[in-house]
Design an enzyme around this catalytic site. Structure first.
Site, PDB file in Angstrom:
ATOM      1  N   ARG A  23       0.792  -1.354   0.020  1.00 36.65           N
ATOM      2  CA  ARG A  23      -0.104  -0.091  -0.133  1.00 36.65           C
ATOM      3  C   ARG A  23       0.998   1.281   0.027  1.00 36.65           C
ATOM      4  NH1 ARG A  23      -5.663  -0.077   1.299  1.00 36.65           N
ATOM      5  NH2 ARG A  23      -6.385  -2.203   0.896  1.00 36.65           N
ATOM      6  N   ARG A  27      -3.037   6.933   1.129  1.00 36.76           N
ATOM      7  CA  ARG A  27      -3.692   8.046   1.677  1.00 36.76           C
ATOM      8  C   ARG A  27      -2.623   8.346   2.792  1.00 36.76           C
ATOM      9  NH1 ARG A  27      -9.071   5.248   3.644  1.00 36.76           N
ATOM     10  NH2 ARG A  27      -7.495   3.754   3.810  1.00 36.76           N
ATOM     11  N   ARG A  36      -6.044  12.845  -5.513  1.00 40.69           N
ATOM     12  CA  ARG A  36      -7.217  11.983  -5.162  1.00 40.69           C
ATOM     13  C   ARG A  36      -8.536  13.014  -4.761  1.00 40.69           C
ATOM     14  NH1 ARG A  36     -11.296  10.001  -3.300  1.00 40.69           N
ATOM     15  NH2 ARG A  36     -11.761   8.394  -2.218  1.00 40.69           N
ATOM     16  N   ASP A  72      -6.804  -1.771  -7.505  1.00 40.43           N
ATOM     17  CA  ASP A  72      -7.282  -2.337  -6.373  1.00 40.43           C
ATOM     18  C   ASP A  72      -7.677  -3.849  -6.651  1.00 40.43           C
ATOM     19  OD1 ASP A  72      -8.311  -1.477  -3.494  1.00 40.43           O
ATOM     20  OD2 ASP A  72      -9.767  -3.254  -4.218  1.00 40.43           O
ATOM     21  N   TYR A 149     -15.524 -10.778  -0.191  1.00 42.17           N
ATOM     22  CA  TYR A 149     -16.099  -9.533  -0.669  1.00 42.17           C
ATOM     23  C   TYR A 149     -17.320  -9.910  -1.611  1.00 42.17           C
ATOM     24  CZ  TYR A 149     -12.133  -7.000   1.280  1.00 42.17           C
ATOM     25  OH  TYR A 149     -11.463  -6.408   2.303  1.00 42.17           O
TER      26      TYR A 149
HETATM   27  O1  CP3 Z   1      -0.022  -1.188  -2.597  1.00 45.21           O
HETATM   28  C1  CP3 Z   1      -0.184  -0.334  -3.340  1.00 45.21           C
HETATM   29  O2  CP3 Z   1       0.158   0.992  -3.311  1.00 45.21           O
HETATM   30  C2  CP3 Z   1      -1.092  -0.705  -4.602  1.00 45.21           C
HETATM   31  C3  CP3 Z   1      -2.619  -0.214  -4.371  1.00 45.21           C
HETATM   32  C4  CP3 Z   1      -3.681  -1.151  -3.813  1.00 45.21           C
HETATM   33  C5  CP3 Z   1      -4.829  -0.611  -3.120  1.00 45.21           C
HETATM   34  N1  CP3 Z   1      -5.501  -1.677  -2.678  1.00 45.21           N
HETATM   35  C6  CP3 Z   1      -5.332   0.756  -3.181  1.00 45.21           C
HETATM   36  C7  CP3 Z   1      -6.314   1.331  -2.300  1.00 45.21           C
HETATM   37  C8  CP3 Z   1      -3.351  -2.564  -3.589  1.00 45.21           C
HETATM   38  C9  CP3 Z   1      -2.438  -3.452  -3.619  1.00 45.21           C
HETATM   39  C10 CP3 Z   1      -4.700  -2.833  -2.839  1.00 45.21           C
HETATM   40  C11 CP3 Z   1      -4.940  -4.109  -2.494  1.00 45.21           C
HETATM   41  C12 CP3 Z   1      -6.338  -4.340  -1.828  1.00 45.21           C
HETATM   42  N2  CP3 Z   1      -7.487  -3.888  -1.714  1.00 45.21           N
HETATM   43  C13 CP3 Z   1      -6.412  -5.212  -0.695  1.00 45.21           C
HETATM   44  C14 CP3 Z   1      -5.304  -6.322  -0.135  1.00 45.21           C
HETATM   45  C15 CP3 Z   1      -4.196  -5.784   0.246  1.00 45.21           C
HETATM   46  C16 CP3 Z   1      -4.464  -5.741   1.773  1.00 45.21           C
HETATM   47  O3  CP3 Z   1      -4.343  -4.687   2.402  1.00 45.21           O
HETATM   48  O4  CP3 Z   1      -4.861  -6.646   2.285  1.00 45.21           O
HETATM   49  C17 CP3 Z   1      -7.713  -5.288  -0.480  1.00 45.21           C
HETATM   50  C18 CP3 Z   1      -8.334  -6.140   1.036  1.00 45.21           C
HETATM   51  C19 CP3 Z   1      -8.329  -4.351  -1.031  1.00 45.21           C
HETATM   52  C20 CP3 Z   1      -9.684  -3.926  -0.567  1.00 45.21           C
HETATM   53  C21 CP3 Z   1      -9.945  -2.482  -0.231  1.00 45.21           C
HETATM   54  N3  CP3 Z   1      -9.590  -1.310  -0.898  1.00 45.21           N
HETATM   55  C22 CP3 Z   1     -10.555  -2.085   0.900  1.00 45.21           C
HETATM   56  C23 CP3 Z   1     -10.984  -2.981   2.070  1.00 45.21           C
HETATM   57  C24 CP3 Z   1     -10.745  -0.580   0.924  1.00 45.21           C
HETATM   58  C25 CP3 Z   1     -11.051   0.334   1.802  1.00 45.21           C
HETATM   59  C26 CP3 Z   1     -10.274   0.605   2.982  1.00 45.21           C
HETATM   60  C27 CP3 Z   1      -9.229   1.224   2.995  1.00 45.21           C
HETATM   61  O5  CP3 Z   1      -8.034   0.939   3.165  1.00 45.21           O
HETATM   62  O6  CP3 Z   1      -9.591   2.655   2.511  1.00 45.21           O
HETATM   63  C28 CP3 Z   1      -9.997  -0.181  -0.249  1.00 45.21           C
HETATM   64  C29 CP3 Z   1      -9.773   1.199  -1.019  1.00 45.21           C
HETATM   65  C30 CP3 Z   1      -8.219   1.421  -1.296  1.00 45.21           C
HETATM   66  N4  CP3 Z   1      -7.447   0.622  -2.063  1.00 45.21           N
HETATM   67  C31 CP3 Z   1      -7.613   2.796  -1.150  1.00 45.21           C
HETATM   68  C32 CP3 Z   1      -6.280   2.580  -1.938  1.00 45.21           C
HETATM   69  C33 CP3 Z   1      -5.150   3.709  -1.830  1.00 45.21           C
HETATM   70  C34 CP3 Z   1      -8.038   3.926  -0.310  1.00 45.21           C
HETATM   71  C35 CP3 Z   1      -9.020   4.553  -1.299  1.00 45.21           C
HETATM   72  C36 CP3 Z   1      -9.007   6.004  -1.043  1.00 45.21           C
HETATM   73  O7  CP3 Z   1     -10.086   6.340  -0.460  1.00 45.21           O
HETATM   74  O8  CP3 Z   1      -8.413   6.828  -1.432  1.00 45.21           O
END
Ligand code: CP3
Length: 343
Positions: A23, A27, A36, A72, A149
């Site tokens: 990640r 944020r 964003r 994502d 999901y």
């Molecule tokens: O790693 C990176 O920098 C690449 C980007 C990336 C994102 N999501 C961006 C994201 C990657 C590799 C993911 C994978 C992802 N997404 C997973 C597996 C990794 C882990 O952390 O276990 C999962 C379970 C998700 C599902 C997901 N996406 C959730 C549950 C959420 C909401 C919770 C949260 O953290 O905000 C997201 C949103 C998300 N994915 C954001 C980002 C940067 C936040 C979105 C925003 O509001 O800008």
């Protein structure tokens, strides 16, 4: 190009231990918020120039040894026909969860170029921009994590609906897993063809399964994906979160690299995985709040333990938290580079 990451994945000698951060684009970075604030998260994922821009931010700001495509794991469920939305406080919402055979029948195994072409476009852009810098990692969710999901309709704590389907209608559950697996294979193949130089499979929720259920309902699909992707010739990384009780099983995934979370001691992982698998991990993401002297000690201990592995890629044990000060992330990257430099 700085290819320490790819070398470590293959277990080759490196000039320093490579580091990237799960990640790493997101944020905790003010630069991410700037981009964003102009569009929704999904729009950002679907605009290749913008997705490429935020992918590069941690490479420029932190100096990590690999970039990971900004996207994502849930976009594949949308491509299969589910309604995906990200809501500010609630996280992801899938409005039409899979609960019966008719729900499953409605899902398609899409042509990735048709439904996820924006991902491949971002990869192509990034390969041009990264040409002489660092390798690009592509990724997908693991079928089990994606199934949670799809079935729960969003994030979950107890995974009631998912386990209920597993236990009361295993045919339906396996049918869903088959479809997600088929979709994931073509999606990752397309990413590799577009230029992704390594692929990581995120199994964020694997740790909620008993070893028996993991072996029966989750692992065989990961093995299928890895077998199907081996001809692509790029390193394959499997990250099962909360996997301390599953190490002997994840060992059989076929992955070149296994990600471990901070609950696992690296020597234990090495003992179980044996000499043919590289290790990625495993600093507790919240340890980034420690004062620098204490944080440095933890980094040094992980580097020391990683030396015995076939290859070691430094990472956090899970994603970096939005509350993390960016300068602490930079401190981790610099410290890993400084302490691991081979003369
Ligand atoms: O790693 C990176 O920098 C690449 C980007 C990336 C994102 N999501 C961006 C994201 C990657 C590799 C993911 C994978 C992802 N997404 C997973 C597996 C990794 C882990 O952390 O276990 C999962 C379970 C998700 C599902 C997901 N996406 C959730 C549950 C959420 C909401 C919770 C949260 O953290 O905000 C997201 C949103 C998300 N994915 C954001 C980002 C940067 C936040 C979105 C925003 O509001 O800008």
């Amino acid at each position: 190009m700085n290819d320490t990451f790819l070398k470590a994945c293959r277990g080759e000698a490196v000039s320093h231990t490579p580091i990237w951060i799960m990640r790493q684009a997101g944020r905790y970075l003010p630069d991410y918020h700037k981009v964003r604030s102009q569009m929704s998260f999904l729009e950002l994922c679907k605009t290749p120039e913008k997705a490429a821009e935020v992918t590069l931010q941690p490479v420029d700001i932190l100096g990590v040894d690999a970039a990971i495509l900004f996207s994502d794991i849930l976009v594949t469920l949308e491509a299969m026909g589910m309604d995906l939305d990200f809501q500010e406080k609630q996280g992801p919402v899938l409005a039409n969860p899979v609960r019966c055979q008719a729900d499953l029948d409605r899902l398609i195994v899409p042509d990735p170029m048709e439904k996820l072409g924006y991902v491949m476009a971002a990869i192509q852009l990034l390969r041009k921009e990264l040409a002489t810098r660092v390798p690009l990692i592509g990724f997908s969710g693991a079928p089990f994590t994606l199934s949670t999901y799809a079935i729960e309709g969003g994030s979950s704590k107890a995974f009631w609906n998912t386990k209920k389907m597993m236990y009361t209608n295993p045919e339906l559950y396996h049918g869903l897993m088959r479809k997600i697996t088929d979709c994931t294979i073509t999606y990752l193949q397309a990413q590799a063809e577009a230029g992704a130089q390594a692929l990581q499979i995120f199994d964020s929720w694997a740790g909620v399964l008993s070893p028996g259920d993991f072996a029966e309902f989750a692992l065989p699909y990961v093995q299928d994906i890895i077998k199907a992707l081996q001809p692509a010739g790029v390193p394959l990384i499997y990250f099962a979160n909360n996997c301390a009780g599953l190490l002997d099983l994840t060992k059989t995934s076929g992955a070149d690299v296994l990600g471990i979370d901070w609950r696992v001691d690296i020597p234990t992982a090495i003992k179980v995985f044996g000499p043919d698998i590289a290790i990625q991990g495993n600093l507790d993401p919240i340890a980034l709040l420690l004062p620098e002297d204490k944080l440095e000690k933890r980094i040094a201990a992980i580097l020391e333990r990683g030396k015995a592995a076939k290859g070691h890629i430094f990472n956090l044990g899970h994603g970096i938290l939005p509350e993390t000060p960016p300068e602490k992330a930079k401190f981790v990257v610099d410290t890993v580079h400084r302490l691991s430099k081979r003369s």
